[in-house]
Each structure stands twice: as structure tokens, then as C-alpha cells.
Enzyme design. Structure first.
Site, mmCIF file in Angstrom:
data_model
loop_
_atom_site.group_PDB
_atom_site.id
_atom_site.type_symbol
_atom_site.label_atom_id
_atom_site.label_comp_id
_atom_site.label_asym_id
_atom_site.label_seq_id
_atom_site.Cartn_x
_atom_site.Cartn_y
_atom_site.Cartn_z
ATOM 1 N N PRO A 1 -5.601 -7.915 0.574
ATOM 2 C CA PRO A 1 -5.826 -8.770 1.636
ATOM 3 C C PRO A 1 -4.355 -9.520 2.680
ATOM 4 O O PRO A 1 -3.535 -8.677 2.578
ATOM 5 C CB PRO A 1 -5.662 -9.843 0.706
ATOM 6 C CG PRO A 1 -5.207 -10.108 -0.140
ATOM 7 C CD PRO A 1 -4.778 -8.575 -0.674
ATOM 8 N N LYS B 1 2.224 -6.872 2.873
ATOM 9 C CA LYS B 1 1.491 -5.031 3.515
ATOM 10 C C LYS B 1 2.790 -4.454 3.738
ATOM 11 O O LYS B 1 3.308 -3.708 3.916
ATOM 12 C CB LYS B 1 1.290 -4.367 3.665
ATOM 13 C CG LYS B 1 -0.771 -5.424 2.697
ATOM 14 C CD LYS B 1 -1.856 -5.393 3.340
ATOM 15 C CE LYS B 1 -2.758 -5.511 4.526
ATOM 16 N NZ LYS B 1 -2.892 -6.655 4.137
ATOM 17 N N GLU C 1 -1.084 -1.188 9.183
ATOM 18 C CA GLU C 1 -3.279 -1.311 9.437
ATOM 19 C C GLU C 1 -4.236 -0.035 9.768
ATOM 20 O O GLU C 1 -4.708 -0.112 10.807
ATOM 21 C CB GLU C 1 -3.019 -1.900 10.825
ATOM 22 C CG GLU C 1 -1.707 -2.978 11.208
ATOM 23 C CD GLU C 1 -2.509 -4.531 11.269
ATOM 24 O OE1 GLU C 1 -3.602 -4.682 10.388
ATOM 25 O OE2 GLU C 1 -1.535 -5.698 10.755
ATOM 26 N N CYS D 1 -13.113 -17.944 -4.468
ATOM 27 C CA CYS D 1 -13.146 -19.458 -3.312
ATOM 28 C C CYS D 1 -13.419 -18.989 -1.766
ATOM 29 O O CYS D 1 -13.388 -19.137 -0.873
ATOM 30 C CB CYS D 1 -11.639 -19.778 -3.227
ATOM 31 S SG CYS D 1 -11.322 -21.165 -4.959
#
Ligand code: TTP
Ligand code: MG
Length: 195
Positions: A17, A22, A90, A187
Site C-alpha cells: 500500500p 516501496k 508506480e 480499518c
């Protein structure tokens, strides 16, 4: 992860995420290629204009020069006889055609390192990322920390004016802390419109 070092082409995928590190991991791989005197080129999709037009930059603002491109064809045109590795950050923002280019690059002997989101703000696989993961010899799944409960976060929570986004909102919304938080599965909230 130097498991495959010295062999012919292969694919590595670094996913997770937002806020998982990353880009930081890609920068670490790049640093190690520098130490090993490997020749590489770093690319990012033109769509992501955070921080800098021409750098891959992590949250702690460390960066390295990256070439903004909008297709695999453009990546191919930048390769030269010295290039040994191709780093793409990305990768989720590229369209389907990037997959055939990645296959072609690997067959030609390049190490191809792809960083990207595994899921979008809805928690669904992000575009072509499933194919990248399936093609990869080495997969690193990173986690962030859930901003709500402090457990490991695997999801990116999109917040619009502080409220969870709707499932049918546009998938692409470039941004960071103002629009997103790292959350665990429990969550993570996605709103659905009535009717
Ligand atoms: P990332 O590089 O994945 O985010 P990051 O820098 O927080 O993560 P890391 O530290 O692991 O590198 O960038 C994600 C980009 O994608 C960001 O501009 C927001 C955008 N985005 C969308 O367009 N749609 C989505 O559904 C999500 C979750 C993100
Ligand atoms: Mg990043």
C-alpha cells in the site's frame, strides 16, 4: 534480494500500500547496483508529478533521477547498449501494453524491477499489477502501519475532506497524506452510494 544476481533477465516486483516504503526499497536496490557498477535506467509514469518532474522520490525526500514516460515503447526507446537493468516506479499507472514490453525486456536479458501499488483505494487489484506479480521471479510485499489501530497496513485509505471515498470514485487521484492513509483490512473503509 540478490538471489538472481548474475543470471539472465528476470522480473522483481515490490508492492504494497501507500506509505509502505516501496520507493525507498527501489532506491536501496539502485544504491546496490551503483556499488556493483551495474548500468540501469529509472522510469516513472508521467502521471505522477509528486515532488519532482524528473525524480523518483520517497517520503523522506531521498531521490534519484528518473525518466518520465507514458508507455513501454518510450522505455524501449531510452535503452542503450550499456543498460543492464530497468527500474520502473508506480508501475500500476501503465496500461496493458506494458506487460508485453516487460516480457520483451526480460527475454533480452534485462533485470526489470517494478514498484507499485497492489491495490487501489477500493482494495481491488490495481490495473495491470496482477500480471506484473504473476510474471515476477521475485515478489516483495511490503506493509505500512495502520493509522487507526497500529497493526500492519495492507490497504490505502482514500479520504476526501476527511471522509472515506466512494467505491465508484475515479481510480486515479495522485496525492499523499492530504488524501490517503495506510490502513489494515479491518480499518479500511469504502463507501457505497445508495441505490
Ligand atoms: P505510492 O508511491 O504507492 O505511494 P507512497 O509513496 O506513499 O508509497 P511508498 O512509500 O511505498 O513508495 O504512490 C501512489 C500514488 O497513486 C499516489 O500518487 C496516489 C495514487 N493513487 C491513485 O491514484 N489511486 C489509488 O486508488 C491509490 C490508492 C493511490
Ligand atoms: Mg512511492
Amino acid at each position: 534480494m540478490n538471489y538472481y544476481e548474475g543470471k539472465k533477465g528476470w522480473v522483481e516486483a515490490i508492492v504494497g500500500p501507500m506509505f509502505a516504503g516501496k520507493t525507498e526499497e527501489l532506491l536501496r536496490i539502485i544504491r546496490r547496483m551503483d556499488y556493483a557498477h551495474k548500468k540501469y535506467l529509472v522510469f516513472k509514469p508521467k502521471i505522477d508529478n509528486r515532488y519532482s518532474e524528473s525524480e523518483v522520490v520517497s517520503h523522506n525526500k531521498r531521490g534519484c533521477k528518473a525518466i518520465p514516460v507514458s508507455s513501454g515503447e518510450e522505455i524501449k526507446n531510452h535503452l542503450n547498449k550499456d543498460t543492464q537493468a530497468i527500474v520502473i516506479d508506480e508501475v500500476q499507472f501503465f496500461d496493458d501494453s506494458i506487460i508485453d514490453y516487460i516480457k520483451e525486456f526480460v527475454e533480452e536479458g534485462y533485470r526489470v524491477v517494478c514498484g507499485g501499488l497492489d491495490t487501489d483505494f477500493r482494495g481491488e487489484p490495481f490495473g495491470i499489477i496482477g500480471s506484473v506479480l504473476a510474471l515476477a521471479e521475485v515478489v516483495t510485499k511490503l506493509t505500512a502501519i495502520c493509522t487507526v489501530c497500529g497493526e500492519l497496513a495492507t490497504r490505502s485509505q482514500r479520504l476526501i475532506n476527511g471522509k472515506p471515498a466512494y467505491y465508484d470514485d475515479p481510480i486515479i487521484l495522485v496525492g499523499e497524506k492530504e488524501s490517503y492513509e495506510a490502513r489494515c483490512r479491518c480499518c479500511h473503509v469504502v463507501l457505497r452510494r445508495n441505490g
